[in-house]
Design a protein around this motif. Structure first.
Motif, PDB file in Angstrom:
ATOM      1  N   TRP A 158       0.832  -1.204   0.000  1.00 15.26           N
ATOM      2  CA  TRP A 158       0.000   0.000   0.000  1.00 15.26           C
ATOM      3  C   TRP A 158       0.869   1.257   0.000  1.00 15.26           C
ATOM      4  N   GLU A 159       1.986   1.226   0.723  1.00 18.98           N
ATOM      5  CA  GLU A 159       2.894   2.375   0.715  1.00 18.98           C
ATOM      6  C   GLU A 159       3.474   2.609  -0.680  1.00 18.98           C
ATOM      7  N   LYS A 160       3.676   1.547  -1.439  1.00 12.52           N
ATOM      8  CA  LYS A 160       4.149   1.703  -2.817  1.00 12.52           C
ATOM      9  C   LYS A 160       3.062   2.314  -3.696  1.00 12.52           C
ATOM     10  N   VAL A 161       1.800   1.965  -3.438  1.00 16.05           N
ATOM     11  CA  VAL A 161       0.691   2.549  -4.191  1.00 16.05           C
ATOM     12  C   VAL A 161       0.600   4.038  -3.899  1.00 16.05           C
ATOM     13  N   THR A 162       0.608   4.406  -2.626  1.00 17.43           N
ATOM     14  CA  THR A 162       0.424   5.808  -2.247  1.00 17.43           C
ATOM     15  C   THR A 162       1.675   6.653  -2.465  1.00 17.43           C
TER      16      THR A 162
ATOM     17  N   SER B 160       8.670   5.223  -4.770  1.00 19.07           N
ATOM     18  CA  SER B 160       9.083   3.825  -4.942  1.00 19.07           C
ATOM     19  C   SER B 160       9.848   3.633  -6.242  1.00 19.07           C
ATOM     20  N   VAL B 161       9.365   4.245  -7.301  1.00 18.46           N
ATOM     21  CA  VAL B 161      10.057   4.169  -8.587  1.00 18.46           C
ATOM     22  C   VAL B 161      11.438   4.807  -8.465  1.00 18.46           C
ATOM     23  N   GLY B 162      11.520   5.950  -7.808  1.00 14.14           N
ATOM     24  CA  GLY B 162      12.807   6.621  -7.601  1.00 14.14           C
ATOM     25  C   GLY B 162      13.783   5.764  -6.815  1.00 14.14           C
ATOM     26  N   TYR B 163      13.284   5.082  -5.791  1.00 13.16           N
ATOM     27  CA  TYR B 163      14.148   4.202  -5.000  1.00 13.16           C
ATOM     28  C   TYR B 163      14.697   3.080  -5.872  1.00 13.16           C
TER      29      TYR B 163
ATOM     30  N   THR C 202       7.972  -1.637  -9.884  1.00 12.60           N
ATOM     31  CA  THR C 202       7.138  -1.174  -8.773  1.00 12.60           C
ATOM     32  C   THR C 202       5.733  -1.754  -8.877  1.00 12.60           C
ATOM     33  N   ILE C 203       5.187  -1.794 -10.068  1.00 12.86           N
ATOM     34  CA  ILE C 203       3.853  -2.382 -10.270  1.00 12.86           C
ATOM     35  C   ILE C 203       3.874  -3.863  -9.919  1.00 12.86           C
ATOM     36  N   ILE C 204       4.907  -4.568 -10.336  1.00 18.07           N
ATOM     37  CA  ILE C 204       5.040  -5.990  -9.991  1.00 18.07           C
ATOM     38  C   ILE C 204       5.134  -6.161  -8.481  1.00 18.07           C
ATOM     39  N   ALA C 205       5.901  -5.295  -7.831  1.00 21.05           N
ATOM     40  CA  ALA C 205       6.039  -5.356  -6.366  1.00 21.05           C
ATOM     41  C   ALA C 205       4.695  -5.122  -5.683  1.00 21.05           C
ATOM     42  N   ILE C 206       3.928  -4.167  -6.170  1.00 25.51           N
ATOM     43  CA  ILE C 206       2.613  -3.879  -5.592  1.00 25.51           C
ATOM     44  C   ILE C 206       1.700  -5.092  -5.717  1.00 25.51           C
ATOM     45  N   ILE C 207       1.668  -5.686  -6.896  1.00 27.33           N
ATOM     46  CA  ILE C 207       0.822  -6.867  -7.120  1.00 27.33           C
ATOM     47  C   ILE C 207       1.267  -8.022  -6.224  1.00 27.33           C
TER      48      ILE C 207
END
Length: 138
Positions: free
Chosen positions: A27-31, A36-39, A52-57
């Protein structure tokens, strides 16, 4: 030997505790998607937005599956692999000079290894009776 009623309650507690990490971090990656992409960019991960999208899923989907006891064994095994990979990517202490950042990465890497171990144990033990599947689901 732990009695079945206690075993099921402990498996539920284990599922809640393990799932919380993944659901919260997902959820922190979503918000904080851009952060997250920068990291991931700073870690030189290819295609950081897609990663990041893969990580969220993986985190939200796998976390919810474990929380509710749906496909517990495959979800736990996939998250165990995911957790080892993220440890290798994000906590590579062996490349750092000695000091606090190396020490902190060292701790976080082995935390990931330990979480993966807990996920493997959950995959072997199954979800327990208190799962949406209503069976052990190992």
């Amino acid at each position: 030997m732990i009695p079945q009623t206690q075993r099921d309650s402990l498996l539920l507690a284990a599922r809640i505790l393990l799932a919380a990490l993944f659901i919260i971090m997902g959820w922190e990656k979503v918000t904080g998607f851009d952060m997250s992409v920068g990291y991931l960019k700073s870690l030189h991960v290819p295609m950081p937005a897609l990663a990041t999208i893969i990580a969220i899923i993986a985190e939200i989907g796998g976390g919810l599956a474990i929380l509710f006891g749906i496909f517990t064994a495959p979800a736990a095994l996939l998250l165990a692999i995911y957790t080892i990979i993220t440890g290798l990517i994000g906590h590579h202490y062996w490349t750092m000079p000695a000091g606090f950042p190396e020490y902190e990465a060292h701790i976080h890497f082995y935390k990931n290894v330990s979480i993966a171990g807990g996920l493997v144990a959950l995959a072997v033990a199954g979800a327990g009776r208190y799962a949406l599947t209503g069976r052990n689901d190992a």
